[in-house]
Design a protein around this motif. Structure first.
Motif: not given
Length: 881
Positions: A64-82
């Motif tokens: 879902n991070y990749e879906r969000m990046v496709a919609a908003k751009g990599a500069a605006a989306v973060a991914l945080i997992t362990g």
């Protein structure tokens, strides 16, 4: 389980940020799978100026991070997992695992997916904490199953609950064999061993499958899913990991089992769990089905009905663990973790790994000596929360947590040399599937440590390094899984068979005899028949081979023409001697005929041949076989032609021809007749009448084939060329005797050797006992101790003399030849030989001469028994000729 972020669930700032007093709207969107809940949550998240969404699995957070990046751009989306942290400076939307949600981050929108996992005894306390405390400044949304509805109303006052119906229906279809599952099926098992076994079966019978397990990295999982989604394979074998958010084009879900090991015991699946997994079937408006497969018992009717109607018993309790922790010391921390639930409907879950690790380390004096402040206690707790991805079942994980804590508390950072050595141990990409998955688990631990900038210097470098190693291992694991469980050729053919009728399949035969269907080799024409490729072991093989046989309708007539014009060297006998082979395949069978040298040839049954074609083949092979017989037995046919005017000799040659060149007989024969036969290449010996030329390897093999065909038996294993003796206990003694291997005690001797030996030894002893000749065992190819038994079987008397010293026969002197009293008595009753005409007892008018071994005349005078070593021998002096 994903590890919590630093201070997760314990920060006062976080608790203020998510306090219910700040909430504007709290919603729950409940319903079964395939209702579009996650899609709705992502739309709502991106509609706000900021947002955080937590997923139960790392791979879902990444997807879902990749879906969000496709919609908003990599500069605006973060991914945080362990293990992964991609946080641009101006990130506004966050995709996280539930454990790693940044609780101190203010956001307008907050969502938690699969909120019914609050009822999971291992991870439920994390979800329950988010349910009670995670709030968006404008909107909060919980996504999950209807079973949690009553507890949501009780624990979250004022919550709005929306129910969303499934977009398609889900129907129970009962049990089905694994090999009969329809395409686009997912088979669900509950252990890696079961997954591998089922995947191997699907590869053999249906061309291959993709494999999805919880231990796979997101990169490997996505690569395997791509195999399925791109229709390189039509089957997916997975664990229950597919039950959480895995959206694929699955039409049918088949359960290979209805129970699972939950970490403590094997227990039956709950109906809601069955529904969660079965719900992966059907996507969008397309309906799906579910059932069982293999040895799995059928789904109970009441459970199947509950899954179809999405009606399940509500969850009665949620698992909870105190998140307001006391870091004044290890004992206080453990006590606060054991605090009882404050509300009805909450209960304590299983002892988590982090609590057990904390209890173990708190009892270690060296560790306790380092924990002297709340900061140190908090650091110890965070070290204990390192996930145990490897699950080795020993103390290694506890020792790892202790090492990390010790390095950070003493040196402020984990040494770079230690990080390098740990990562280096996981960089190998060789080994099997289990080895690669073990290394992936190890590098995930390193990635978790590298994701903590307060634990390692140059955290970005180590994060990049661990990510690169994980990608290498993931790619190698995908290759191993694909190589082991995917046969692309077979999968493509099966798909084409499913989509096409037999007459629509394109088939042809190449110049090399390879049969191709739809561009894929499926067999080879050998001889006049189609031999299927061993790799083409498919349930639709019959249909596939029928399509291939259509290509032979024009090929076989051409091959018949080629066969009937082929030279003699194009044909051969099969290894067992029963068939005639042409172009690598058997085309005819040998059977006994009215004469040994004229066997019958039967063309093998073949659906491609008509009666006229079979007769052409039979006639050509009969001529070929006749030439083979005349070539190998030329001496016999030449001798027979030379005696056509002599009835006596013609009868003898007739019997040799009938019996393949060797006739066993012991009747007398005049010397003159012997001489005439010798001139024809026929030897009259003491044991048989034979033609030595027919004992040569080529002639002997053909005679063996003819004798075996007449007897209806397979060709025996013939002695190697040049052998003079073989063990006497072989399985084909009858045929070997007819071939000219005479029984001689422990061995069988070649007949010409036995005749030569008998003549030589009897001649040497004609005047009295003599020593055996030197080198006799090596001449016979036997051990020295076997010689006496062999000579006795050949009716050559042997007696041992007094010891004269060592010899090749043992410590005694060489055995001496002598004729026993019984032998002399037999000789006295024999008629003396004479040179006159013979008077056979049999009807000579029919051309059957009487055959005899060399007669032995009575002795003229007995040789005196010598003194010394021969005193005990009875000696017979043979007459001189």
């Amino acid at each position: 389980m994903m590890g919590a972020s630093p201070g997760a669930g314990s920060s006062s700032a976080a608790r203020h940020a998510f306090h219910p007093a700040n909430a504007r709207r709290i919603r729950a969107v409940l319903g079964p799978t395939n209702t579009g809940k996650t899609h709705l949550a992502i739309e709502r998240l991106l509609a706000h100026s900021s947002g955080i969404i937590g997923f139960p699995l790392r791979l879902l957070a990444r997807e879902n991070y990749e879906r969000m990046v496709a919609a908003k751009g990599a500069a605006a989306v973060a991914l945080i997992t362990g293990e992964e942290k991609i946080v641009p400076p101006n990130a506004r939307w966050f995709s996280c695992t539930v454990e790693a949600m940044p609780l101190g981050q203010r956001a307008e929108f907050v969502a938690v997916d699969e909120i019914q996992l609050c009822a999971d005894p291992d991870r439920g306390h994390i979800f329950t904490d988010r349910l009670l405390h995670a709030r968006g400044m404008v909107e909060t949304m919980f996504l999950g199953a209807e079973t949690i509805r009553p507890l949501l109303r009780r624990l979250v006052p004022g919550i709005e609950i929306d129910s969303r119906p499934r977009l398609s229906s889900l129907a129970h279809t009962g049990a089905c064999k694994l090999t009969r599952l329809p395409p686009r099926s997912a088979i669900v098992a509950f252990s890696a061993t079961e997954v591998y076994a089922i995947a191997e079966l699907i590869r053999r019978r249906r061309g291959g499958c993709a494999v999805v397990m919880g231990q796979l990295s997101p990169r490997t999982r996505n690569a395997q899913v791509a195999l399925y989604q791109e229709r390189e394979v039509d089957y997916l074998v997975a664990t229950d990991a597919i039950g959480m958010g895995l959206n694929m084009d699955v039409n049918h879900v088949a359960f290979a089992g209805l129970s699972k090991f939950d970490g403590m015991r094997a227990r039956p699946l709950f109906p809601a769990e069955i529904a969660q997994i079965a719900g992966r079937a059907g996507r969008g408006m397309r309906d799906g089905t579910f059932g069982t497969a293999g040895t799995c018992p059928p789904v109970p009717e009441e459970v199947a009905e509950a899954v179809e109607t999405h009606r399940f018993d509500p969850i009665e309790r949620l698992f909870w663990r105190n998140s307001a922790l006391d870091f004044s010391g290890p004992e206080a921390l453990l006590a606060s973790l054991a605090h009882p639930p404050p509300l009805a409907g909450l209960t304590a879950g299983n002892d988590a790994t982090d609590v057990l690790t904390l209890g173990s380390l708190a009892a270690v004096p060296d560790i306790r000596a380092l924990v002297r402040s709340p900061r140190a206690t908090r650091l110890l707790w965070e070290a204990c929360q390192i996930p145990d991805f490897r699950k080795l079942g020993d103390e290694s994980h506890t020792r790892l947590c202790a090492r990390i804590f010790t390095h950070v508390i003493r040196d402020e950072h984990v040494p770079e040399s230690w990080m390098e050595s740990q990562i280096a141990g996981f960089t190998r990409v060789d080994g099997d599937i289990d080895s690669l998955m073990h290394r992936l688990s190890g590098i995930r631990v390193c990635a978790y440590i590298a994701a903590r900038p307060d634990w390692v210097r140059n955290a970005a470098h180590w994060q990049e390094r661990t990510r690169a190693v994980e990608d290498q291992l993931s790619d190698a694991l995908h290759e191993r899984l694909t190589a082991r469980f995917v046969d692309r050729r077979a999968a493509s053919l099966i798909r084409r068979l499913d989509e096409s009728a037999e007459e629509d399949l394109l088939s042809a035969v190449t110049a090399q005899g390879e049969v191709v269907v739809e561009g894929h080799p499926v067999g080879r024409v050998t001889g006049l028949d189609l031999v299927a490729d061993s790799a083409c072991a498919l349930p639709d093989q019959r249909l596939l081979l029928r399509a291939a046989r259509r290509a032979l309708r024009t090929e076989i007539p051409r091959r018949v023409q080629t066969l009937t014009q082929a030279p003699d060297d194009a044909f051969a006998f099969s290894a067992d001697g029963r068939f005639v082979v042409w172009d690598g395949g058997a085309v005819a069978r040998l059977r006994g005929g009215d004469h040994l040298l004229r066997p019958r040839i039967d063309v093998l049954d073949n659906s491609f041949l008509d009666g006229a074609q079979k007769e052409r083949i039979r006639a050509h092979l009969a001529q070929w076989l006749d030439r083979q017989v005349h070539e190998a037995m030329a001496a016999l046919f030449s001798a027979r032609a030379a005696v056509q005017a002599d009835p006596t000799l013609r009868g003898i040659l007739h019997r040799l021809e009938e019996q393949g060149g060797v006739v066993a007989d012991s009747q007398s024969m005049p010397p003159a007749l012997r001489a005439r036969l010798k001139a024809l290449g026929v030897r009259v010996g003491r044991h048989a009448v034979l033609m030595p030329a027919l004992l040569r390897p080529h002639a002997m093999r053909l005679r063996a084939i003819l004798l075996a065909a007449r007897a209806g038996r397979r060709l025996p294993d013939l002695p190697p060329a040049g052998a003079v003796s073989i063990p006497a206990d072989g399985p084909h003694d009858a045929i070997l005797a007819q071939l000219g291997w005479i029984a001689a005690g422990p061995v069988r001797l070649r007949l010409d050797i036995a005749e030569k030996l008998s003549g030589e030894l009897r001649w040497r002893a004609r005047n009295g006992p003599v020593p055996l000749p030197d080198g006799l065992p090596s001449r016979l190819g036997v051990r020295p101790e076997m010689v006496a038994a062999i000579l006795k079987a050949l009716d050559i008397p042997v007696r041992a003399a007094r010891p004269l010293g060592a010899s090749e026969y043992g410590p005694a002197a060489p055995p001496m030849l002598a004729v026993t009293q019984d032998a002399r008595r037999r000789q006295r009753h024999q008629k003396p030989a004479h040179d006159g005409p013979t008077h056979p007892s049999g009807p000579s008018t029919k051309g059957r001469a009487l055959l005899a071994s060399r007669p032995v005349t009575a002795p003229r005078a007995a040789h005196p028994v010598p003194d010394g070593p021969f005193a005990a021998l009875a000696v017979l002096k043979y007459p001189r000729r």
